[in-house]
Design an enzyme around this catalytic site. Structure first.
Site, PDB file in Angstrom:
ATOM      1  N   ARG A 284      29.813  -3.230   8.810  1.00 25.98           N
ATOM      2  CA  ARG A 284      31.026  -2.889   9.567  1.00 25.98           C
ATOM      3  C   ARG A 284      31.967  -2.098   8.677  1.00 25.98           C
ATOM      4  O   ARG A 284      31.949  -2.240   7.448  1.00 25.98           O
ATOM      5  CB  ARG A 284      31.717  -4.170  10.058  1.00 25.98           C
ATOM      6  CG  ARG A 284      30.874  -4.964  11.060  1.00 25.98           C
ATOM      7  CD  ARG A 284      31.676  -6.108  11.621  1.00 25.98           C
ATOM      8  NE  ARG A 284      32.663  -5.651  12.557  1.00 25.98           N
ATOM      9  CZ  ARG A 284      32.547  -5.740  13.883  1.00 25.98           C
ATOM     10  NH1 ARG A 284      31.510  -6.315  14.432  1.00 25.98           N
ATOM     11  NH2 ARG A 284      33.491  -5.279  14.663  1.00 25.98           N
TER      12      ARG A 284
ATOM     13  N   ASN B 186      18.667 -10.795  12.649  1.00 25.57           N
ATOM     14  CA  ASN B 186      19.967 -10.274  12.200  1.00 25.57           C
ATOM     15  C   ASN B 186      20.569 -11.273  11.192  1.00 25.57           C
ATOM     16  O   ASN B 186      20.745 -12.454  11.513  1.00 25.57           O
ATOM     17  CB  ASN B 186      20.874 -10.103  13.421  1.00 25.57           C
ATOM     18  CG  ASN B 186      22.236  -9.557  13.048  1.00 25.57           C
ATOM     19  OD1 ASN B 186      22.864 -10.040  12.111  1.00 25.57           O
ATOM     20  ND2 ASN B 186      22.721  -8.576  13.782  1.00 25.57           N
TER      21      ASN B 186
ATOM     22  N   HIS C 137      21.987  -9.583  21.755  1.00 22.68           N
ATOM     23  CA  HIS C 137      23.361 -10.066  21.748  1.00 22.68           C
ATOM     24  C   HIS C 137      23.479 -11.362  22.540  1.00 22.68           C
ATOM     25  O   HIS C 137      23.244 -11.376  23.741  1.00 22.68           O
ATOM     26  CB  HIS C 137      24.373  -9.047  22.283  1.00 22.68           C
ATOM     27  CG  HIS C 137      25.703  -9.198  21.588  1.00 22.68           C
ATOM     28  ND1 HIS C 137      26.525 -10.258  21.800  1.00 22.68           N
ATOM     29  CD2 HIS C 137      26.296  -8.443  20.627  1.00 22.68           C
ATOM     30  CE1 HIS C 137      27.578 -10.151  21.031  1.00 22.68           C
ATOM     31  NE2 HIS C 137      27.462  -9.064  20.289  1.00 22.68           N
TER      32      HIS C 137
ATOM     33  N   THR D 244      30.549  -7.540  18.263  1.00 20.74           N
ATOM     34  CA  THR D 244      30.469  -6.332  19.082  1.00 20.74           C
ATOM     35  C   THR D 244      30.745  -6.698  20.541  1.00 20.74           C
ATOM     36  O   THR D 244      30.099  -7.577  21.096  1.00 20.74           O
ATOM     37  CB  THR D 244      29.061  -5.698  18.958  1.00 20.74           C
ATOM     38  OG1 THR D 244      28.717  -5.629  17.584  1.00 20.74           O
ATOM     39  CG2 THR D 244      29.039  -4.315  19.577  1.00 20.74           C
TER      40      THR D 244
ATOM     41  N   ARG E  29      33.414  -6.919   6.709  1.00 22.04           N
ATOM     42  CA  ARG E  29      33.789  -8.338   6.812  1.00 22.04           C
ATOM     43  C   ARG E  29      32.631  -9.281   6.491  1.00 22.04           C
ATOM     44  O   ARG E  29      32.845 -10.408   6.102  1.00 22.04           O
ATOM     45  CB  ARG E  29      34.348  -8.658   8.197  1.00 22.04           C
ATOM     46  CG  ARG E  29      33.313  -8.678   9.290  1.00 22.04           C
ATOM     47  CD  ARG E  29      33.871  -9.215  10.559  1.00 22.04           C
ATOM     48  NE  ARG E  29      34.801  -8.304  11.168  1.00 22.04           N
ATOM     49  CZ  ARG E  29      35.049  -8.267  12.492  1.00 22.04           C
ATOM     50  NH1 ARG E  29      34.447  -9.127  13.284  1.00 22.04           N
ATOM     51  NH2 ARG E  29      35.882  -7.415  13.004  1.00 22.04           N
TER      52      ARG E  29
ATOM     53  N   GLU F 185      22.739  -1.483  11.963  1.00 21.19           N
ATOM     54  CA  GLU F 185      23.702  -1.248  13.050  1.00 21.19           C
ATOM     55  C   GLU F 185      24.911  -0.560  12.438  1.00 21.19           C
ATOM     56  O   GLU F 185      25.428  -0.997  11.409  1.00 21.19           O
ATOM     57  CB  GLU F 185      24.136  -2.572  13.672  1.00 21.19           C
ATOM     58  CG  GLU F 185      23.047  -3.282  14.429  1.00 21.19           C
ATOM     59  CD  GLU F 185      23.540  -4.606  14.996  1.00 21.19           C
ATOM     60  OE1 GLU F 185      24.741  -4.927  14.877  1.00 21.19           O
ATOM     61  OE2 GLU F 185      22.719  -5.327  15.547  1.00 21.19           O
TER      62      GLU F 185
ATOM     63  N   HIS G 163      25.312 -13.166   9.756  1.00 22.13           N
ATOM     64  CA  HIS G 163      26.112 -14.393   9.647  1.00 22.13           C
ATOM     65  C   HIS G 163      25.765 -15.239   8.424  1.00 22.13           C
ATOM     66  O   HIS G 163      26.493 -16.173   8.092  1.00 22.13           O
ATOM     67  CB  HIS G 163      26.095 -15.164  10.955  1.00 22.13           C
ATOM     68  CG  HIS G 163      26.775 -14.361  12.024  1.00 22.13           C
ATOM     69  ND1 HIS G 163      28.095 -13.964  11.898  1.00 22.13           N
ATOM     70  CD2 HIS G 163      26.310 -13.791  13.151  1.00 22.13           C
ATOM     71  CE1 HIS G 163      28.406 -13.211  12.946  1.00 22.13           C
ATOM     72  NE2 HIS G 163      27.350 -13.094  13.715  1.00 22.13           N
TER      73      HIS G 163
END
Ligand code: PXP
Length: 248
Positions: A46, A7, A192, A102, A50, A71, A10
């Site tokens: 999102r 992922n 997660h 999330t 963001r 996602e 970040h």
């Protein structure tokens, strides 16, 4: 055997902190794709944009040959984006504007018709659909009813356990949910809050196909570089995975 999907959200978070052009999450995805053992790239567009931007998704859609897992929240604007870009996989997640990340899985049982409609739209656009859910039987049963091919079990409770005993209990709940989902014919993913320290016990559960991991890899990459951070996570997962049955 569980496979890593990296992922890259970040990397985009750091870029957006300055509204700059670097670090580019697309570079991160390309480096990750070159690391042996990486099965896919995951990104969360999102609604408030963001971190990941539409340009990132569009560029990755053209560049990445391994799985591209988007996602997205089950809302009209995001479904339209998925239909227009057609990544390999869509993972439906809940989204709230004020959350840092999330929080909790999708309440599939509480909004089955809405999720079923979102699943059907994504499947019609050619995506494999996964639902991010808490490891609870009613959510697994509801997920099955929507026609989704896969569920992603939320590992946050496991990852945030305060004691070893709590962590063991959370892992047992994940193992039970995994077995139930497999019995229901669902492909099982998980993710997660997984880190270099807690990933092994989850990767060791038989029947998990995909682990989605982001924050821990990006955090470590600041000190050791992105390629090494990704490779070390792949190695931890591969070492922990139960051996595949030998072909007779
Ligand atoms: N899976 C889902 C559904 C997520 O929303 C996230 C966070 O974006 C992850 C996995 C990855 O979590 P983390 O960044 O803590 O590894």
């Amino acid at each position: 055997m569980a496979k890593l999907c990296v992922n890259i959200d970040h990397v985009a978070t750091v870029r957006q902190a300055r509204r700059a052009i670097e670090p580019d999450p697309v570079y991160a995805a390309v480096i990750a794709e070159l690391c042996p053992g990486v099965a896919g790239i995951t990104l969360h567009v999102r609604e408030d944009r963001r971190h990941v931007q539409d340009r990132d998704l569009l560029t990755l859609r053209q560049l990445i040959k391994i799985k591209l897992n988007l996602e997205l929240a089950p809302v009209a604007a995001m479904l339209e984006l998925a239909e227009a870009t057609r990544p390999t996989q869509g993972t439906l997640v809940p989204e709230r504007r004020q959350e840092v990340t999330t929080e909790g899985g999708l309440d599939v049982a509480g909004q089955e018709a809405l999720i079923r409609n979102a699943v059907a739209r994504l499947q019609a656009a050619g995506l494999l659909v996964s639902l991010f859910i808490d490891p609870r039987s009613e959510q697994i049963k509801a997920a099955r009813q929507t026609g989704a091919e896969a569920v992603e079990l939320n590992t946050a409770a496991y990852a945030e356990s305060a004691t070893a005993e709590e962590q063991r209990r959370s892992r047992d709940l994940l193992a039970e949910a995994l077995q139930m989902a497999n019995r229901e014919g669902l492909i099982v993913h998980a993710g997660h809050g997984l880190t270099y320290r807690n990933v092994s016990a989850v990767a060791a559960l038989p029947g998990i196909e995909e682990l989605n991991i982001g924050h821990s890899i990006v955090a470590r990459s600041i000190f050791v570089g992105f390629e090494r951070a990704v490779t070390e996570m792949v190695q931890l997962i591969e070492r922990a995975c139960p051996a595949e049955p030998a072909i007779a």
